[in-house]
Design a protein around this motif. Structure first.
Motif, PDB file in Angstrom:
ATOM      1  N   THR B  67      60.449  41.946 -52.005  1.00  0.00           N
ATOM      2  CA  THR B  67      60.667  40.687 -52.713  1.00  0.00           C
ATOM      3  C   THR B  67      62.106  40.527 -53.207  1.00  0.00           C
ATOM      4  O   THR B  67      62.483  39.446 -53.644  1.00  0.00           O
ATOM      5  N   THR B  72      64.751  41.408 -48.238  1.00  0.00           N
ATOM      6  CA  THR B  72      64.021  40.445 -47.414  1.00  0.00           C
ATOM      7  C   THR B  72      64.860  40.042 -46.213  1.00  0.00           C
ATOM      8  O   THR B  72      64.403  40.075 -45.072  1.00  0.00           O
ATOM      9  N   ASP B  73      66.104  39.676 -46.489  1.00  0.00           N
ATOM     10  CA  ASP B  73      66.974  39.222 -45.405  1.00  0.00           C
ATOM     11  C   ASP B  73      67.238  40.341 -44.407  1.00  0.00           C
ATOM     12  O   ASP B  73      67.188  40.140 -43.200  1.00  0.00           O
ATOM     13  N   SER B  76      64.309  41.082 -42.255  1.00  0.00           N
ATOM     14  CA  SER B  76      64.128  40.029 -41.264  1.00  0.00           C
ATOM     15  C   SER B  76      65.057  40.241 -40.062  1.00  0.00           C
ATOM     16  O   SER B  76      64.639  40.147 -38.910  1.00  0.00           O
ATOM     17  N   ILE B 247      67.596  37.705 -62.971  1.00  0.00           N
ATOM     18  CA  ILE B 247      66.627  36.687 -63.401  1.00  0.00           C
ATOM     19  C   ILE B 247      66.190  36.990 -64.833  1.00  0.00           C
ATOM     20  O   ILE B 247      66.091  36.091 -65.673  1.00  0.00           O
ATOM     21  N   MET B 250      68.916  35.885 -67.151  1.00  0.00           N
ATOM     22  CA  MET B 250      68.929  34.451 -67.413  1.00  0.00           C
ATOM     23  C   MET B 250      67.798  34.054 -68.368  1.00  0.00           C
ATOM     24  O   MET B 250      67.970  33.192 -69.228  1.00  0.00           O
ATOM     25  N   LYS B 251      66.665  34.704 -68.202  1.00  0.00           N
ATOM     26  CA  LYS B 251      65.548  34.376 -69.089  1.00  0.00           C
ATOM     27  C   LYS B 251      65.844  34.800 -70.519  1.00  0.00           C
ATOM     28  O   LYS B 251      65.516  34.088 -71.472  1.00  0.00           O
ATOM     29  N   PRO B 273      69.604  32.631 -51.702  1.00  0.00           N
ATOM     30  CA  PRO B 273      69.737  31.515 -50.754  1.00  0.00           C
ATOM     31  C   PRO B 273      69.994  30.191 -51.463  1.00  0.00           C
ATOM     32  O   PRO B 273      70.592  29.288 -50.914  1.00  0.00           O
ATOM     33  N   TRP B 274      69.550  30.079 -52.689  1.00  0.00           N
ATOM     34  CA  TRP B 274      69.591  28.794 -53.380  1.00  0.00           C
ATOM     35  C   TRP B 274      70.632  28.786 -54.481  1.00  0.00           C
ATOM     36  O   TRP B 274      70.625  27.921 -55.344  1.00  0.00           O
ATOM     37  N   ASP B 276      73.655  28.030 -54.788  1.00  0.00           N
ATOM     38  CA  ASP B 276      74.598  26.948 -55.040  1.00  0.00           C
ATOM     39  C   ASP B 276      73.905  25.600 -55.171  1.00  0.00           C
ATOM     40  O   ASP B 276      74.525  24.568 -55.039  1.00  0.00           O
ATOM     41  N   VAL B 277      72.617  25.633 -55.461  1.00  0.00           N
ATOM     42  CA  VAL B 277      71.905  24.374 -55.590  1.00  0.00           C
ATOM     43  C   VAL B 277      71.489  24.108 -57.027  1.00  0.00           C
ATOM     44  O   VAL B 277      71.483  22.975 -57.482  1.00  0.00           O
ATOM     45  N   PHE B 278      71.124  25.146 -57.716  1.00  0.00           N
ATOM     46  CA  PHE B 278      70.628  24.961 -59.073  1.00  0.00           C
ATOM     47  C   PHE B 278      71.704  25.351 -60.079  1.00  0.00           C
ATOM     48  O   PHE B 278      72.672  26.038 -59.748  1.00  0.00           O
ATOM     49  N   GLN B 279      71.522  24.898 -61.327  1.00  0.00           N
ATOM     50  CA  GLN B 279      72.501  25.151 -62.382  1.00  0.00           C
ATOM     51  C   GLN B 279      72.032  26.240 -63.333  1.00  0.00           C
ATOM     52  O   GLN B 279      70.875  26.216 -63.711  1.00  0.00           O
ATOM     53  N   PRO B 280      72.840  27.135 -63.808  1.00  0.00           N
ATOM     54  CA  PRO B 280      74.202  27.306 -63.311  1.00  0.00           C
ATOM     55  C   PRO B 280      74.205  27.909 -61.919  1.00  0.00           C
ATOM     56  O   PRO B 280      73.313  28.659 -61.581  1.00  0.00           O
ATOM     57  N   LEU B 282      75.167  30.550 -59.731  1.00  0.00           N
ATOM     58  CA  LEU B 282      75.581  31.914 -60.055  1.00  0.00           C
ATOM     59  C   LEU B 282      76.736  32.390 -59.205  1.00  0.00           C
ATOM     60  O   LEU B 282      76.733  32.230 -57.982  1.00  0.00           O
TER      61      LEU B 282
END
Lengths: 339, 339
Positions: B67, B72-73, B76, B247, B250-251, B273-274, B276-280, B282
């Motif tokens: 996880t 994971t990457d 794969s 994580i 951040m919590k 993977p995400w 650069d999509v959510f704030q802040p 990272l």
DNA sequence: TGACACGATCGAAACGTTTAGATTAGCGTT
DNA sequence: AACGCTAATCTAAACGTTTCGATCGTGTCA
């Protein structure tokens, strides 16, 4: 084993009996044999054993993408469950490709796996053909196929999406974009049905221009969102039917200069581990990954334990809408909520 | 195969010769045999073949956590590479637990895997012992061990963290919290060294109270961050040495009522993977997962192709600092930057 | 015509186990 | 003393392949 037998001055049958506990062997010989095993560093050859016994204590697991967090979690749970039961698991990723899937299932059956857990892709008929003549138990995961009558654990997808879309409608949204994966797998079909059902229940029209299809990847979500946002009368909310695609949705919203949830609300299927840490905190349909993985493993383990003739069992689990802050109230509702 | 031979009125040797192309068989017999294969629906038994040939065309892969998006990457990529080469891969997750790892490696060797890719956990000696007497090629992934002299692909962890910490220092941060995984795996050691080196290069002291240890899980990052934020003179920035722990970081920041990057800057190892999509968004040290996976696969495939005696090869790849918006300039620097 | 080489095919052993059935030894019964 | 019973052990076949060496025609060359 031959060497051990010679060193301990017994027959191989006795060695085998001791190792497997299939017959009583005298303390004296036991000791000699155990000593010989230690001296030689003997390890039983599982391949020879498999050949003779007709079982490999290995199962095959195929998923479309291991990088999809839903499958990552489920794979992890399944792996643990079989590990506990003394089984190894061979993992294959089909990349949502039908031919790859066929090849990999054949590869697994070739290797004489004792069972198969499949999150299938594409047409059920081919899978059915492959699986029928290899005579191993199969559990379908997440995606059922009409033709294949076997154990399965799935989500009540229709209900889950119904709830999510109804939530958006209750917030005041009237034009809700929907990004689907391709229809040849059951969940996408059912989720779409949930979308329609929710709209109809609210007396809203189902407009074709608000529904887009993608192939489960981030880029597909991106393109679909770009199309939705370019509509003359663009939607005020977008629901993405799978997880990787919603990343594309968020990127498209960003690239087009809008922001979520101020300009557009977003919700999606499948929860992220970090979804309540970053902004916007995505509202998602959370699948009970732990339960799904465990149930799938249990169904297969039960078959492997010998329960071959029971009729196919289909387990349907419930999703849960995780409401966060990526969807905002609209219009009259916004006022009554903020009031 | 026996049935096929009988149906085609030839010997099993001839059937085998035809299937494997190991000898020429006349067109006439070929046709009869092929017909019989189709009629019977014959599939070669890979187990029997493995027993005779001494190779299973299967490799084992163990990672601490599937996880963790880094693994994971990589999993794969490795899976794809071996799939292309006609190998199956057995996946095990060790859950960062030494005993689990030992059990699983034994399970894999039992099953006569042809090779092993291991992102190990804990002490190298035990692994060395296990691996030595099973005579298969091993490639270490991400984590080397001193005792074990074998192929490996790792990151230049020290340099990567040095760059990240130096970036924070350049932004004006002087008290930088550091959350490490436990020291018994090499990357944590090297990353810590990068932290120290960067501080020293800037003439800053290395303060013990700013360094916390966790066991790679989200909850560990949470606890460590809580401790750091409760310090009398709390850090203005936190670097987390692994991905799941951030994580938790951040919590903790959220729960304590602070915000990132306004109140505290955060950076971490391993890209999301995400991210650069959510704030802040990272700021992270991104590992070249594709290259890591491919190199590891290539090293092992090379050994499997027969190149057994070449000396151990250690590949060191470079990380890349992905600067986003989770770290803010401080003090004088802030002014010169905003000017 | 006989010797020989060559190509095609086959028989049988081997890989390392498990297991059914045979054998042996020990012991109590009659 | 002969018998049967039980427990311990062994012999050998079987699982489904691969492969070495043997066999058998056929055509070629001297």
């Amino acid at each position: 084993m031959l060497h051990v037998a010679e060193a301990a001055r017994v027959s191989v049958a006795t060695v085998s009996a001791l190792i497997n506990g299939t017959a009583t062997v005298s303390p004296e010989l036991s000791q000699r044999i155990e000593q010989a095993i230690r001296d030689i560093g003997y390890k039983r050859n599982a391949i020879a054993r498999s050949l003779k016994m007709g079982t490999t204590r290995t199962i095959g697991l195929t998923v479309p993408h291991i990088t999809n967090p839903f499958f990552t979690d489920v794979v992890s749970v399944i792996q643990q469950a079989f590990d506990r039961a003394g089984y190894a698991v061979m993992l294959c990723c089909t990349d949502e490709d039908l031919n790859t899937q066929d090849d990999q299932i054949r590869l697994l059956l070739d290797r004489m796996v004792d069972g198969l857990i499949v999150a299938r892709v594409g047409d059920g008929q081919i899978l059915k053909g492959i699986v029928d003549d290899a005579n191993v138990p199969v559990v379908l995961l997440d995606r059922v196929c009409e033709g294949v009558d076997t154990d399965a654990v799935v989500l009540d997808n229709q209900r889950a999406v119904f709830d999510a879309i109804t939530y958006l409608i209750d917030l005041g949204h009237r034009r809700i974009g929907y990004i689907s994966g391709s229809f040849d797998i059951s969940p996408m079909h059912d989720r779409m049905a949930g979308y329609r059902e929710a709209l109809q229940a609210a007396g809203l029209p189902v407009e074709n221009e608000l529904v887009r299809f993608g192939n489960f990847h981030e880029v597909d979500g991106y393109n679909a969102t770009m199309q939705l946002l370019s509509l003359h009368d663009r939607p005020s909310a977008i629901f993405s039917a799978n997880n990787p695609m919603v990343i594309g949705t968020m990127k498209a919203i960003r690239d087009i200069g809008l922001s979520c949830p101020q300009d557009i609300s977003v919700a999606c299927f499948d929860d992220f581990p970090w979804s309540d840490v970053f902004q916007p905190q995505l509202t998602t349909v959370s699948q009970p990954v732990q339960a799904i993985g465990e149930q799938a493993a249990n169904l297969l383990l039960d078959r492997l334990a010998g329960n071959r003739d029971a009729p196919p069992r289909k387990l349907t689990l419930k999703g849960r809408l995780m409401i966060r802050n990526s969807c905002r109230p609209l219009g009259a509702v916004a006022q009554s909520v903020s009031a």
